[in-house]
Write a protein that holds these residues in place. Structure first.
Motif, PDB file in Angstrom:
ATOM      1  N   ASN A 230       0.823  -1.213   0.000  1.00  0.00           N
ATOM      2  CA  ASN A 230       0.000   0.000   0.000  1.00  0.00           C
ATOM      3  C   ASN A 230       0.859   1.266   0.000  1.00  0.00           C
ATOM      4  OD1 ASN A 230      -2.877  -1.141   0.457  1.00  0.00           O
ATOM      5  ND2 ASN A 230      -1.632  -2.180   2.002  1.00  0.00           N
ATOM      6  N   LEU A 231       1.948   1.252   0.779  1.00  0.00           N
ATOM      7  CA  LEU A 231       2.853   2.403   0.788  1.00  0.00           C
ATOM      8  C   LEU A 231       3.543   2.572  -0.565  1.00  0.00           C
ATOM      9  CD1 LEU A 231       4.175   4.670   2.434  1.00  0.00           C
ATOM     10  CD2 LEU A 231       5.922   3.021   3.163  1.00  0.00           C
ATOM     11  N   THR A 232       3.879   1.455  -1.199  1.00  0.00           N
ATOM     12  CA  THR A 232       4.502   1.518  -2.521  1.00  0.00           C
ATOM     13  C   THR A 232       3.552   2.099  -3.553  1.00  0.00           C
ATOM     14  OG1 THR A 232       5.853  -0.410  -1.970  1.00  0.00           O
ATOM     15  CG2 THR A 232       5.646   0.152  -4.294  1.00  0.00           C
ATOM     16  N   ALA A 233       2.268   1.756  -3.456  1.00  0.00           N
ATOM     17  CA  ALA A 233       1.293   2.296  -4.399  1.00  0.00           C
ATOM     18  C   ALA A 233       1.135   3.803  -4.252  1.00  0.00           C
ATOM     19  CB  ALA A 233      -0.055   1.605  -4.205  1.00  0.00           C
ATOM     20  N   VAL A 234       1.386   4.336  -3.062  1.00  0.00           N
ATOM     21  CA  VAL A 234       1.193   5.765  -2.821  1.00  0.00           C
ATOM     22  C   VAL A 234       2.420   6.566  -3.240  1.00  0.00           C
ATOM     23  CG1 VAL A 234       0.801   7.521  -1.052  1.00  0.00           C
ATOM     24  CG2 VAL A 234      -0.469   5.381  -0.984  1.00  0.00           C
ATOM     25  N   VAL A 235       3.631   6.170  -2.813  1.00  0.00           N
ATOM     26  CA  VAL A 235       4.836   6.981  -3.034  1.00  0.00           C
ATOM     27  C   VAL A 235       5.832   6.349  -3.984  1.00  0.00           C
ATOM     28  CG1 VAL A 235       4.638   8.084  -0.778  1.00  0.00           C
ATOM     29  CG2 VAL A 235       5.964   5.985  -0.997  1.00  0.00           C
ATOM     30  N   SER A 254       5.045   3.681  11.047  1.00  0.00           N
ATOM     31  CA  SER A 254       3.604   3.673  11.292  1.00  0.00           C
ATOM     32  C   SER A 254       3.228   4.450  12.559  1.00  0.00           C
ATOM     33  CB  SER A 254       3.100   2.235  11.405  1.00  0.00           C
ATOM     34  OG  SER A 254       3.715   1.574  12.515  1.00  0.00           O
ATOM     35  N   LYS A 255       4.162   4.629  13.484  1.00  0.00           N
ATOM     36  CA  LYS A 255       3.890   5.374  14.714  1.00  0.00           C
ATOM     37  C   LYS A 255       4.074   6.871  14.558  1.00  0.00           C
ATOM     38  CE  LYS A 255       5.224   1.522  17.715  1.00  0.00           C
ATOM     39  NZ  LYS A 255       6.172   1.065  18.764  1.00  0.00           N
ATOM     40  N   MET A 256       4.621   7.307  13.432  1.00  0.00           N
ATOM     41  CA  MET A 256       4.887   8.735  13.226  1.00  0.00           C
ATOM     42  C   MET A 256       3.628   9.454  12.749  1.00  0.00           C
ATOM     43  SD  MET A 256       8.547   8.953  11.289  1.00  0.00           S
ATOM     44  CE  MET A 256      10.066   8.434  12.070  1.00  0.00           C
ATOM     45  N   PRO A 257       3.436  10.697  13.179  1.00  0.00           N
ATOM     46  CA  PRO A 257       2.370  11.513  12.567  1.00  0.00           C
ATOM     47  C   PRO A 257       2.785  11.968  11.180  1.00  0.00           C
ATOM     48  CG  PRO A 257       3.551  12.793  14.205  1.00  0.00           C
ATOM     49  CD  PRO A 257       4.099  11.386  14.300  1.00  0.00           C
ATOM     50  N   SER A 258       1.815  12.424  10.411  1.00  0.00           N
ATOM     51  CA  SER A 258       2.088  12.783   9.020  1.00  0.00           C
ATOM     52  C   SER A 258       3.047  13.972   8.914  1.00  0.00           C
ATOM     53  CB  SER A 258       0.783  13.109   8.302  1.00  0.00           C
ATOM     54  OG  SER A 258       0.127  14.195   8.935  1.00  0.00           O
ATOM     55  N   CYS A 259       3.025  14.879   9.893  1.00  0.00           N
ATOM     56  CA  CYS A 259       3.932  16.029   9.831  1.00  0.00           C
ATOM     57  C   CYS A 259       5.390  15.598   9.984  1.00  0.00           C
ATOM     58  CB  CYS A 259       3.558  17.056  10.888  1.00  0.00           C
ATOM     59  SG  CYS A 259       3.577  16.420  12.589  1.00  0.00           S
ATOM     60  N   ASN A 260       5.628  14.509  10.717  1.00  0.00           N
ATOM     61  CA  ASN A 260       6.995  14.002  10.851  1.00  0.00           C
ATOM     62  C   ASN A 260       7.396  13.144   9.660  1.00  0.00           C
ATOM     63  OD1 ASN A 260       7.036  15.278  13.291  1.00  0.00           O
ATOM     64  ND2 ASN A 260       6.915  13.432  14.535  1.00  0.00           N
ATOM     65  N   VAL A 261       6.435  12.432   9.070  1.00  0.00           N
ATOM     66  CA  VAL A 261       6.734  11.639   7.876  1.00  0.00           C
ATOM     67  C   VAL A 261       7.146  12.561   6.734  1.00  0.00           C
ATOM     68  CG1 VAL A 261       5.739  10.073   6.161  1.00  0.00           C
ATOM     69  CG2 VAL A 261       5.214   9.764   8.578  1.00  0.00           C
ATOM     70  N   ILE A 286       9.798  12.456   0.612  1.00  0.00           N
ATOM     71  CA  ILE A 286       8.526  12.585  -0.099  1.00  0.00           C
ATOM     72  C   ILE A 286       8.564  13.787  -1.041  1.00  0.00           C
ATOM     73  CG2 ILE A 286       6.077  13.110   0.227  1.00  0.00           C
ATOM     74  CD1 ILE A 286       6.087  11.417   2.690  1.00  0.00           C
ATOM     75  N   TYR A 287       9.180  14.867  -0.635  1.00  0.00           N
ATOM     76  CA  TYR A 287       9.227  16.052  -1.495  1.00  0.00           C
ATOM     77  C   TYR A 287      10.010  15.775  -2.770  1.00  0.00           C
ATOM     78  CZ  TYR A 287       9.899  20.907  -2.923  1.00  0.00           C
ATOM     79  OH  TYR A 287       9.913  22.077  -3.631  1.00  0.00           O
ATOM     80  N   ASN A 309       0.202  12.674   4.242  1.00  0.00           N
ATOM     81  CA  ASN A 309      -0.980  12.218   4.975  1.00  0.00           C
ATOM     82  C   ASN A 309      -1.410  10.832   4.518  1.00  0.00           C
ATOM     83  OD1 ASN A 309      -1.004  14.677   6.298  1.00  0.00           O
ATOM     84  ND2 ASN A 309      -2.427  15.609   4.858  1.00  0.00           N
ATOM     85  N   LYS A 310      -1.458  10.644   3.201  1.00  0.00           N
ATOM     86  CA  LYS A 310      -1.892   9.345   2.670  1.00  0.00           C
ATOM     87  C   LYS A 310      -0.831   8.264   2.910  1.00  0.00           C
ATOM     88  CE  LYS A 310      -5.593  11.282   1.087  1.00  0.00           C
ATOM     89  NZ  LYS A 310      -6.895  11.057   1.755  1.00  0.00           N
ATOM     90  N   ALA A 311       0.456   8.629   2.878  1.00  0.00           N
ATOM     91  CA  ALA A 311       1.511   7.649   3.125  1.00  0.00           C
ATOM     92  C   ALA A 311       1.477   7.160   4.564  1.00  0.00           C
ATOM     93  CB  ALA A 311       2.874   8.261   2.793  1.00  0.00           C
ATOM     94  N   THR A 312       1.134   8.033   5.494  1.00  0.00           N
ATOM     95  CA  THR A 312       1.014   7.602   6.894  1.00  0.00           C
ATOM     96  C   THR A 312      -0.091   6.571   7.056  1.00  0.00           C
ATOM     97  OG1 THR A 312       1.758   9.806   7.583  1.00  0.00           O
ATOM     98  CG2 THR A 312       0.674   8.439   9.236  1.00  0.00           C
ATOM     99  N   VAL A 313      -1.219   6.806   6.404  1.00  0.00           N
ATOM    100  CA  VAL A 313      -2.318   5.837   6.470  1.00  0.00           C
ATOM    101  C   VAL A 313      -1.915   4.521   5.828  1.00  0.00           C
ATOM    102  CG1 VAL A 313      -4.705   5.403   5.778  1.00  0.00           C
ATOM    103  CG2 VAL A 313      -4.026   7.696   6.491  1.00  0.00           C
ATOM    104  N   ALA A 314      -1.247   4.593   4.677  1.00  0.00           N
ATOM    105  CA  ALA A 314      -0.832   3.375   3.993  1.00  0.00           C
ATOM    106  C   ALA A 314       0.200   2.598   4.808  1.00  0.00           C
ATOM    107  CB  ALA A 314      -0.260   3.728   2.625  1.00  0.00           C
ATOM    108  N   GLY A 315       1.136   3.299   5.471  1.00  0.00           N
ATOM    109  CA  GLY A 315       2.124   2.608   6.300  1.00  0.00           C
ATOM    110  C   GLY A 315       1.485   1.886   7.484  1.00  0.00           C
ATOM    111  N   ARG A 316       0.462   2.478   8.066  1.00  0.00           N
ATOM    112  CA  ARG A 316      -0.215   1.809   9.179  1.00  0.00           C
ATOM    113  C   ARG A 316      -1.008   0.592   8.708  1.00  0.00           C
ATOM    114  NH1 ARG A 316      -2.220   7.524  11.990  1.00  0.00           N
ATOM    115  NH2 ARG A 316      -0.126   8.148  12.705  1.00  0.00           N
TER     116      ARG A 316
END
Length: 504
Positions: A230-235, A254-261, A286-287, A309-316
């Motif tokens: 899922n993470l690969t599909a996003v990034v 998976s424990k990181m918030p999106s602002c830290n990812v 990501i940038y 934001n979406k990568a954090t969800v996919a990693g979890r």
């Protein structure tokens, strides 16, 4: 004695033999076996510290040592081992970080950066060697890989660029034309066989490293779909591997918030006093992924936050081993693409609306007596209307007999030849009182058109025909008006009576 002379005398007083002994002692302390040590400075190209090498570097192996390192050999062997055998999602047991192939993926992704650095070192080595033959080629072909391909193809025969089919595979026709024109006027000298062999070896080594990097990327891409689909599909596979390597594993990610990812992999500021203007804030792996770099620069930061934001969800999701087919990652990627398309679409074209009609409403005129009087004065009378009318199919007779074309229209052609007088408006008639109407009728009898000579010639039964403005044609008795006037007592102040003499 001047200050300069004193300094010179101080240097002359020093024992030259003592200085020679100290220098020799320092040279003896340096071990000869470490002559090929590399300077560990990230801002300098590593060159060997060997004073016995004459004429500079002779082979590329002195600077590019990654190909012969045990680390790269070990990774190549493990990649070939795991590439031959296909694994499924059911084979994964326990945490992802404990899997040996997962650790190999992270290590292979990290070594790809070292391969790029080694290719840059080889490019500098070949550039310094080949500048003797064709110094202008460095400014014409900027890309390191393309430069190495061009140098390997040309060699000493720079005129071969016009007819070379190999150069056309990785250089544009415009670049080939510029290189051929410049090569015909270059002032470089011919290279020796030893120099050509060193350049050939360096170009071959760079191509081998490039091929190995492509092979590692293919392996990482194929295996990232297994561990983090899922993470690969996003990034993407490359960015997903970098995120896992920098975050310390999928569990930590998976424990990181999106602002830290978003800032995972951010370049750290050095304390060397160098300019930091080129380092953008809040930019990480990501940038710099392919999807974000394809976006216009003004929207990259916003899109990077959206992907984080979406990568954090996919990693979890991947850390819980859910949706092993990557369906949720594809759904998140579709949401990102829809939002980006909405963000980049041009604004709607404004419809060209016609100008509104001008506000030119005539002002309402105040009614009243003055307005009624003005309408009565300016109104076209029936007499004037008759003068303006002409009979159809008849030749009009010129009134003046001077061929001026002046006629009286329909005046006098109404049958009897009489002109009907304009009647008084009924509204005005209603407003007059009965007494006032009688007074007006009585006065009109003795007006210019209403007074006759009948009263003077015949007495008693005389009558008069008069035109009155209120009733039209009217027969009145003038003596009756006088009798009425005498009865009302208006004898002295009447407008109709003359002065009379009265006996005292």
């Amino acid at each position: 004695m001047s200050l300069a002379d004193e300094l010179l005398n101080d240097f002359e007083d020093v024992d030259d033999e003592l200085l020679d002994n100290e220098i020799k002692a320092e040279i003896k302390e340096e071990p000869v076996d470490d002559a090929m040590d590399v300077i560990e400075d990230p801002f300098k190209v590593p060159f060997p510290v060997n004073s016995k090498v004459k004429g500079g570097l002779t082979t590329v192996r002195q600077v590019a040592k990654l190909w012969d390192s045990d680390r790269l050999k070990n990774i190549k062997e493990q990649v070939e081992k795991y590439s031959s055998h296909i694994r499924k999602a059911e084979d994964l047991k326990g945490p992802v970080e404990t899997d040996s192939e997962y650790q190999l993926i992270v290590e292979a992704n990290n070594i790809s950066v070292d391969i790029d650095n080694d290719i840059c070192i080889i490019h500098k080595f070949v550039r310094d060697k080949y500048s003797k033959r064709f110094p202008e080629l460095e400014s014409l072909v900027i890309n390191p890989q393309e430069y190495l391909y061009a140098v390997r193809e040309l060699g000493n025969d720079v005129d071969k660029v016009k007819n070379s089919e190999v150069l056309g595979q990785f250089l544009t026709q415009a670049t080939i034309m510029v290189v051929s024109v410049t090569a015909s006027a270059t002032q470089g000298a011919m290279l020796t066989n030893e120099e050509l062999d060193a350049i050939e070896e360096a170009c071959t080594l760079a191509q081998d490293l490039s091929m190995l990097k492509m092979k590692i990327f293919e392996y990482v891409e194929s295996r990232m779909n297994l561990f983090v689909p899922n993470l690969t599909a996003v990034v993407g596979s490359t960015t997903a591997a970098k995120l896992l390597g920098s975050a310390g594993g999928l569990t930590n990610l998976s424990k990181m918030p999106s602002c830290n990812v978003l800032v995972v992999g951010k370049e750290k500021k050095s304390q060397l006093g160098l300019s930091q203007t080129s380092i953008k804030p809040h930019t990480g792996h990501i940038y710099y992924c392919q999807f974000v770099q394809e976006i216009p620069p003004d929207f990259r930061s916003k899109v990077a936050r959206l992907i984080a934001n979406k990568a954090t969800v996919a990693g979890r999701i991947d850390s819980l081993r859910s949706y092993a087919d990557g369906s949720q990652g594809l759904r998140l990627r579709e949401e990102i693409e829809k939002k980006v398309d909405k963000m980049l679409e041009p604004p709607p074209v404004k419809a060209i609306k016609p100008l509104p009609p001008p506000i030119d409403v005539p002002g309402k005129k105040r009614g009243g007596r003055s307005v009624r009087k003005m309408k009565e004065r300016m109104a076209v009378t029936d007499f004037r209307k008759a003068a303006n009318r002409m009979t159809f199919g008849e030749m009009e007779e010129d009134t003046y007999q001077d061929d001026l074309g002046y006629t009286r229209g329909q005046i006098g052609k109404g049958g009897a030849g009489r002109i009907r007088k304009v009647m008084v408006d009924e509204k005005t008639r209603v407003r007059l009182s009965k007494s006032l109407q009688k007074e007006v009728a009585r006065q009109n009898v003795y007006a210019a058109g209403g007074q006759t000579t009948v009263r003077r010639q015949v007495a008693g039964t005389s009558s008069s025909v008069a035109f009155t403005p209120l009733q039209g044609l009217e027969i009145v008795n003038p003596h009756a008006a006088e009798n009425n006037n005498s009865k009302t007592g208006n004898r002295y102040f009447s407008n109709l009576l003359n002065f009379k003499s009265r006996k005292s």
